[in-house]
Motif scaffolding. Sequence first.
Motif, PDB file in Angstrom:
ATOM      1  N   GLU A 278       0.872  -1.169   0.000  1.00 23.66           N
ATOM      2  CA  GLU A 278       0.000   0.000   0.000  1.00 23.66           C
ATOM      3  C   GLU A 278       0.918   1.230   0.000  1.00 23.66           C
ATOM      4  O   GLU A 278       2.145   1.090   0.036  1.00 23.66           O
ATOM      5  N   PRO A 279       0.356   2.444  -0.052  1.00 28.27           N
ATOM      6  CA  PRO A 279       1.203   3.628   0.099  1.00 28.27           C
ATOM      7  C   PRO A 279       1.926   3.593   1.450  1.00 28.27           C
ATOM      8  O   PRO A 279       1.324   3.330   2.486  1.00 28.27           O
ATOM      9  N   PRO A 295       0.308  -2.307  -7.545  1.00 27.02           N
ATOM     10  CA  PRO A 295      -0.789  -3.259  -7.353  1.00 27.02           C
ATOM     11  C   PRO A 295      -2.070  -2.565  -6.890  1.00 27.02           C
ATOM     12  O   PRO A 295      -2.031  -1.638  -6.085  1.00 27.02           O
ATOM     13  N   VAL A 296      -3.208  -3.039  -7.410  1.00 26.91           N
ATOM     14  CA  VAL A 296      -4.482  -2.409  -7.068  1.00 26.91           C
ATOM     15  C   VAL A 296      -5.529  -3.489  -6.806  1.00 26.91           C
ATOM     16  O   VAL A 296      -6.240  -3.893  -7.727  1.00 26.91           O
ATOM     17  N   ASN A 297      -5.606  -4.011  -5.608  1.00 25.76           N
ATOM     18  CA  ASN A 297      -6.707  -4.927  -5.266  1.00 25.76           C
ATOM     19  C   ASN A 297      -6.873  -5.048  -3.755  1.00 25.76           C
ATOM     20  O   ASN A 297      -6.550  -6.054  -3.148  1.00 25.76           O
ATOM     21  N   GLN A 298      -7.385  -3.977  -3.148  1.00 22.66           N
ATOM     22  CA  GLN A 298      -7.703  -4.042  -1.720  1.00 22.66           C
ATOM     23  C   GLN A 298      -8.658  -5.213  -1.479  1.00 22.66           C
ATOM     24  O   GLN A 298      -9.477  -5.517  -2.361  1.00 22.66           O
ATOM     25  N   PRO A 299      -8.575  -5.879  -0.311  1.00 22.95           N
ATOM     26  CA  PRO A 299      -7.818  -5.456   0.874  1.00 22.95           C
ATOM     27  C   PRO A 299      -6.347  -5.865   0.881  1.00 22.95           C
ATOM     28  O   PRO A 299      -5.622  -5.557   1.816  1.00 22.95           O
ATOM     29  N   TYR A 300      -5.888  -6.566  -0.165  1.00 26.08           N
ATOM     30  CA  TYR A 300      -4.537  -7.115  -0.112  1.00 26.08           C
ATOM     31  C   TYR A 300      -3.475  -6.088  -0.483  1.00 26.08           C
ATOM     32  O   TYR A 300      -2.355  -6.129   0.033  1.00 26.08           O
ATOM     33  N   THR A 301      -3.810  -5.185  -1.397  1.00 25.64           N
ATOM     34  CA  THR A 301      -2.842  -4.139  -1.766  1.00 25.64           C
ATOM     35  C   THR A 301      -3.553  -2.784  -1.722  1.00 25.64           C
ATOM     36  O   THR A 301      -4.118  -2.424  -0.710  1.00 25.64           O
ATOM     37  N   MET A 302      -3.540  -2.024  -2.823  1.00 30.40           N
ATOM     38  CA  MET A 302      -4.079  -0.663  -2.807  1.00 30.40           C
ATOM     39  C   MET A 302      -5.516  -0.590  -3.313  1.00 30.40           C
ATOM     40  O   MET A 302      -5.924  -1.353  -4.185  1.00 30.40           O
ATOM     41  N   THR A 303      -6.249   0.384  -2.789  1.00 27.19           N
ATOM     42  CA  THR A 303      -7.495   0.794  -3.408  1.00 27.19           C
ATOM     43  C   THR A 303      -7.141   1.675  -4.613  1.00 27.19           C
ATOM     44  O   THR A 303      -5.988   2.098  -4.780  1.00 27.19           O
ATOM     45  N   VAL A 304      -8.135   1.988  -5.425  1.00 27.57           N
ATOM     46  CA  VAL A 304      -7.919   2.902  -6.543  1.00 27.57           C
ATOM     47  C   VAL A 304      -7.435   4.253  -6.024  1.00 27.57           C
ATOM     48  O   VAL A 304      -6.502   4.856  -6.576  1.00 27.57           O
ATOM     49  N   GLU A 305      -8.047   4.730  -4.947  1.00 26.31           N
ATOM     50  CA  GLU A 305      -7.653   6.018  -4.381  1.00 26.31           C
ATOM     51  C   GLU A 305      -6.216   5.981  -3.859  1.00 26.31           C
ATOM     52  O   GLU A 305      -5.459   6.947  -4.013  1.00 26.31           O
ATOM     53  N   GLN A 306      -5.836   4.868  -3.243  1.00 21.48           N
ATOM     54  CA  GLN A 306      -4.465   4.734  -2.753  1.00 21.48           C
ATOM     55  C   GLN A 306      -3.466   4.678  -3.910  1.00 21.48           C
ATOM     56  O   GLN A 306      -2.354   5.200  -3.798  1.00 21.48           O
TER      57      GLN A 306
END
Length: 350
Positions: A278-279, A295-306
């Motif tokens: 994440e950030p 990477p973009v796939n919360q909850p494991y990595t980032m949200t789009v906003e992150q």
Amino acid sequence: MNTFFSIIFSSFLFLCTSCASPEAETRVISPKDFSRELSENYNATLIDIRRPDEYQAGHIKGARPINWEDSTLFYSEVTKLAQTEPVYLYCRTGRRSAEAAQYLHKQGFNVVDLEGGYVAWVQASMETTKYESDIFSTNAGRKVSITFIKHGTLMIEVDGTIIHIDPVSSYAENYESLPKADIILVTHEHGDHYDAKAIETLSKSNTAFYSNKRVSELSGKSIAMSVGDSQEIANIKITATAAYNSSEGHENFHPKGRDVGYLLDIDDLRLYIAGDTEPIDEFSAIQNINIAFLPVNQPYTMTVEQCIQAIDSIKPHIVYPYHYGNTDLSPIVDHYKENNQIEIRIRDLQ
């Protein structure tokens, strides 16, 4: 082609007849000459103008898919191309590419059309692939080809040096058909990043294998890298970076201090492979990035906003969202649509 857009596009093509640069030219050349020129001109743009289903069935390595039959898309993408280098293009047999070549010529591009199209290329036993790839060049003239396999799995070739990143057998159609690795980089031990079978398939007797500490323990083969550690092979500097979850309640997915990402310094070209993160505060030290995989796939990595937050922090020139599963990436694309300093490229990296 959509009838309405076809009419508009044809009208635009007619109006631009007088816009052609007097220096611009269109050439139609054989598969052999087409291949030779591409190998000699790393900065050239190679475009596959066929439909997406045709492209996915097989294409020339390094080709960008821009569907001629989607006139809105084609016009939008063409406006982003630089006219300083030639544009190489092809379709299935040459009919559509002849039309596209005429249009591009009238916009002032030097165009090289593949005689006989993709059919002739295959009949000439030239190399094809089902994976997308982009090609870059360094200030020292080295060619850097990035092949997008799936999820977090990538292959990078630097003038014949092959780097496999997080190779996973289920993401590649057949690793036996891909080049053996000179370098293997693994970010962490989760099954969608570490696959002992894929590593065995790709390894040679002299393959350099680097990973985080846990993968080194599991494999008994890799050299463990901690954050800040560096290695250099074939004039490619590899530096391990921090990668972890920072959101409350998500820390257990990727705990701080366990996993890594990687920086690759290849002459003046700097690539950032973030890994699962994440950030984080450590982003402040990750600067001067030409190409970033985030990477973009919360909850494991980032949200789009992150991810947008990370891009604004790192400020890479080109961003490839990856490891994104079913995440809708359109907000990221839209956010940077008018930004001339940052380009978002979407590839098949779910």
